[in-house]
Design a protein around this motif. Structure first.
Motif, PDB file in Angstrom:
ATOM      1  N   GLY A 136       8.539 113.037 -78.976  1.00  0.00           N
ATOM      2  CA  GLY A 136       9.035 113.101 -77.638  1.00  0.00           C
ATOM      3  C   GLY A 136       8.376 113.547 -76.491  1.00  0.00           C
ATOM      4  N   LEU A 137       7.022 113.932 -76.697  1.00  0.00           N
ATOM      5  CA  LEU A 137       5.947 114.589 -75.779  1.00  0.00           C
ATOM      6  C   LEU A 137       5.040 113.397 -75.379  1.00  0.00           C
ATOM      7  N   THR A 138       4.745 112.674 -76.436  1.00  0.00           N
ATOM      8  CA  THR A 138       3.618 111.499 -76.449  1.00  0.00           C
ATOM      9  C   THR A 138       4.137 110.027 -76.086  1.00  0.00           C
ATOM     10  N   LEU A 157      -5.242 114.691 -73.110  1.00  0.00           N
ATOM     11  CA  LEU A 157      -4.135 113.521 -73.475  1.00  0.00           C
ATOM     12  C   LEU A 157      -3.503 113.136 -72.154  1.00  0.00           C
ATOM     13  N   SER A 158      -3.188 114.146 -71.295  1.00  0.00           N
ATOM     14  CA  SER A 158      -2.391 114.035 -69.988  1.00  0.00           C
ATOM     15  C   SER A 158      -3.332 112.940 -69.079  1.00  0.00           C
ATOM     16  N   GLU A 159      -4.740 113.199 -69.154  1.00  0.00           N
ATOM     17  CA  GLU A 159      -5.810 112.346 -68.435  1.00  0.00           C
ATOM     18  C   GLU A 159      -5.758 111.233 -68.860  1.00  0.00           C
ATOM     19  N   ALA A 160      -5.729 110.842 -70.108  1.00  0.00           N
ATOM     20  CA  ALA A 160      -5.528 109.393 -70.639  1.00  0.00           C
ATOM     21  C   ALA A 160      -4.347 108.772 -70.479  1.00  0.00           C
ATOM     22  N   LEU A 198       0.632 111.551 -72.193  1.00  0.00           N
ATOM     23  CA  LEU A 198       1.361 112.490 -72.463  1.00  0.00           C
ATOM     24  C   LEU A 198       2.556 112.036 -71.244  1.00  0.00           C
ATOM     25  N   ARG A 199       4.107 112.532 -71.775  1.00  0.00           N
ATOM     26  CA  ARG A 199       5.051 112.208 -70.831  1.00  0.00           C
ATOM     27  C   ARG A 199       5.036 112.716 -69.574  1.00  0.00           C
ATOM     28  N   ALA A 200       5.321 112.308 -68.831  1.00  0.00           N
ATOM     29  CA  ALA A 200       4.947 112.590 -67.169  1.00  0.00           C
ATOM     30  C   ALA A 200       5.826 113.825 -66.964  1.00  0.00           C
ATOM     31  N   GLY A 201       5.130 114.780 -66.282  1.00  0.00           N
ATOM     32  CA  GLY A 201       5.625 116.107 -65.881  1.00  0.00           C
ATOM     33  C   GLY A 201       5.599 117.171 -66.744  1.00  0.00           C
ATOM     34  N   ILE A 202       4.848 117.041 -68.043  1.00  0.00           N
ATOM     35  CA  ILE A 202       4.692 117.906 -68.866  1.00  0.00           C
ATOM     36  C   ILE A 202       3.437 118.730 -68.718  1.00  0.00           C
TER      37      ILE A 202
END
Length: 177
Positions: free
Chosen positions: A173-175, A132-135, A138-142
């Protein structure tokens, strides 16, 4: 190196199962002799498998996480990265009330147990979190470490309904979706 004998594997699992049940019922202050008695083995057998209570606590934490690891892996394979993350996060919180209470209790036994619990949760959630982060979803910095800490927070909820609300709120809140 030889594979362990079948009776050794069986005795170790009996010890872990007995400890899981005993810690769930009475908490982690139970003696190792009591765990051995409940498993139907001698204390010597217990100490052949575990150097001390910390090792047994870690084995029980491993056993509890194994119950959700497969579900989280299946969830992480979902096509959409956000759906995969949400499903993996939710399934990583998918323990029964008793299992959740036992995990939460054991994770606070010591710093070592807490770190082990954190690493276990991270290992379950890393694939979906990284994807998810690579896509960019995901909220920045998580980080995966943060996600594991949030999962542990949900384990302290007083009921399944409260845990569900906490999971939904955290996921929203995370996505970025």
């Amino acid at each position: 190196m030889r594979a362990p004998r079948k009776d050794q594997v069986r005795n170790r699992q009996r010890l872990v199962t007995a400890a899981r049940e005993a810690f769930g019922e009475h908490g982690p202050d139970l003696t190792l002799d009591e765990v051995a008695r409940r498993a139907g083995v001698g204390a010597t057998t217990l100490y052949r498998h575990f150097d001390g209570k910390e090792d047994l606590v870690e084995a029980v934490l491993d056993d509890l996480v194994d119950a959700v690891r497969e579900k989280a892996a299946l969830a992480a394979a979902t096509g959409d990265p956000e759906q995969a993350f949400r499903a993996a996060f939710t399934s990583s919180c998918d323990l029964s009330e008793a299992e959740t209470a036992t995990f939460a209790r054991l994770a606070t036994v010591s710093g070592r147990a807490g770190e082990h619990a954190q690493r276990l949760i991270e290992s379950v959630l890393a694939p979906a979190t990284t994807r998810l982060s690579e896509a960019g979803g995901l909220r920045a910095g998580i980080t995966v470490e943060d996600i594991a800490a949030f999962v542990r927070m949900t384990l302290t909820a007083d009921s399944a309904a409260s845990r569900g609300k906490a999971i939904d709120t955290l996921l929203d809140g995370l996505t970025r979706g």
